[in-house]
Write a protein that holds these residues in place. Structure first.
Motif, PDB file in Angstrom:
ATOM      1  N   PHE A 178       0.859  -1.168   0.000  1.00 17.77           N
ATOM      2  CA  PHE A 178       0.000   0.000   0.000  1.00 17.77           C
ATOM      3  C   PHE A 178       0.897   1.221   0.000  1.00 17.77           C
ATOM      4  CE2 PHE A 178      -2.349   3.353   2.235  1.00 17.77           C
ATOM      5  CZ  PHE A 178      -3.463   3.432   1.437  1.00 17.77           C
ATOM      6  N   ALA A 179       0.874   1.973  -1.092  1.00 16.08           N
ATOM      7  CA  ALA A 179       1.725   3.166  -1.247  1.00 16.08           C
ATOM      8  C   ALA A 179       3.197   2.817  -1.023  1.00 16.08           C
ATOM      9  CB  ALA A 179       1.270   4.268  -0.301  1.00 16.08           C
ATOM     10  N   GLY A 180       3.607   1.647  -1.499  1.00 10.33           N
ATOM     11  CA  GLY A 180       5.001   1.229  -1.394  1.00 10.33           C
ATOM     12  C   GLY A 180       5.381   0.602  -0.062  1.00 10.33           C
ATOM     13  N   ALA A 181       4.441   0.536   0.876  1.00  7.28           N
ATOM     14  CA  ALA A 181       4.732  -0.039   2.195  1.00  7.28           C
ATOM     15  C   ALA A 181       4.096  -1.421   2.305  1.00  7.28           C
ATOM     16  CB  ALA A 181       4.178   0.859   3.296  1.00  7.28           C
ATOM     17  N   SER A 182       4.626  -2.228   3.192  1.00  4.42           N
ATOM     18  CA  SER A 182       4.079  -3.548   3.447  1.00  4.42           C
ATOM     19  C   SER A 182       2.652  -3.410   3.984  1.00  4.42           C
ATOM     20  CB  SER A 182       4.963  -4.269   4.464  1.00  4.42           C
ATOM     21  OG  SER A 182       4.439  -5.528   4.767  1.00  4.42           O
ATOM     22  N   ALA A 183       1.762  -4.260   3.484  1.00  5.55           N
ATOM     23  CA  ALA A 183       0.363  -4.222   3.889  1.00  5.55           C
ATOM     24  C   ALA A 183      -0.232  -5.608   3.704  1.00  5.55           C
ATOM     25  CB  ALA A 183      -0.396  -3.202   3.035  1.00  5.55           C
ATOM     26  N   PHE A 184      -1.520  -5.740   3.983  1.00  2.00           N
ATOM     27  CA  PHE A 184      -2.218  -6.966   3.618  1.00  2.00           C
ATOM     28  C   PHE A 184      -3.615  -6.620   3.141  1.00  2.00           C
ATOM     29  CE2 PHE A 184      -2.526  -6.653   8.244  1.00  2.00           C
ATOM     30  CZ  PHE A 184      -3.877  -6.784   8.484  1.00  2.00           C
ATOM     31  N   ASP A 185      -4.078  -7.378   2.141  1.00  3.03           N
ATOM     32  CA  ASP A 185      -5.432  -7.246   1.620  1.00  3.03           C
ATOM     33  C   ASP A 185      -6.341  -8.161   2.430  1.00  3.03           C
ATOM     34  OD1 ASP A 185      -4.605  -5.502  -0.369  1.00  3.03           O
ATOM     35  OD2 ASP A 185      -4.419  -7.071  -1.881  1.00  3.03           O
ATOM     36  N   VAL A 186      -7.512  -7.655   2.781  1.00  4.74           N
ATOM     37  CA  VAL A 186      -8.494  -8.426   3.543  1.00  4.74           C
ATOM     38  C   VAL A 186      -9.647  -8.778   2.608  1.00  4.74           C
ATOM     39  CG1 VAL A 186     -10.052  -8.437   5.514  1.00  4.74           C
ATOM     40  CG2 VAL A 186      -7.859  -7.221   5.661  1.00  4.74           C
TER      41      VAL A 186
END
Length: 101
Positions: free
Chosen positions: A43-51
């Protein structure tokens, strides 16, 4: 029973920004599909997760269908304390290699 011995089901993942759904084969040893699946992303180049939330389980146990409901950025605060202490500066990959459900 090891993870490799568990039966598999196909998770069909729909996103509003993709014409074709993605499919994952995930282990399952339960009688109902998971209501939520989290997949590592950015997300915007940062680590994230999709739910992804369950929307159709009529083909269970072979398949369940999910729709993306949110993308949640991660930070080192999301990690267990013992892992936060071991991070040594910038450039650490905080993504989780395995889907969570």
């Amino acid at each position: 029973m090891s993870a490799s011995d568990l039966p598999l089901f196909r998770a069909v993942l729909y996103r509003d920004d993709e014409a074709t759904p993605r499919e994952l084969a995930l282990p399952s040893d339960v009688d109902v599909p998971p209501s939520r699946i989290r997949i590592p992303s950015e997300f915007a180049g940062a680590s994230a997760f999709d739910v992804f939330e369950l929307i159709d389980d009529r083909d269970w146990p072979g398949q369940a269908t999910y729709r993306l409901t949110s993308t949640v950025p991660r930070s080192t605060d999301d990690l267990p304390e013992h892992e936060r202490d071991s991070l040594g500066g910038t450039g650490d990959d905080l993504s989780d290699p395995e889907p969570r459900y």
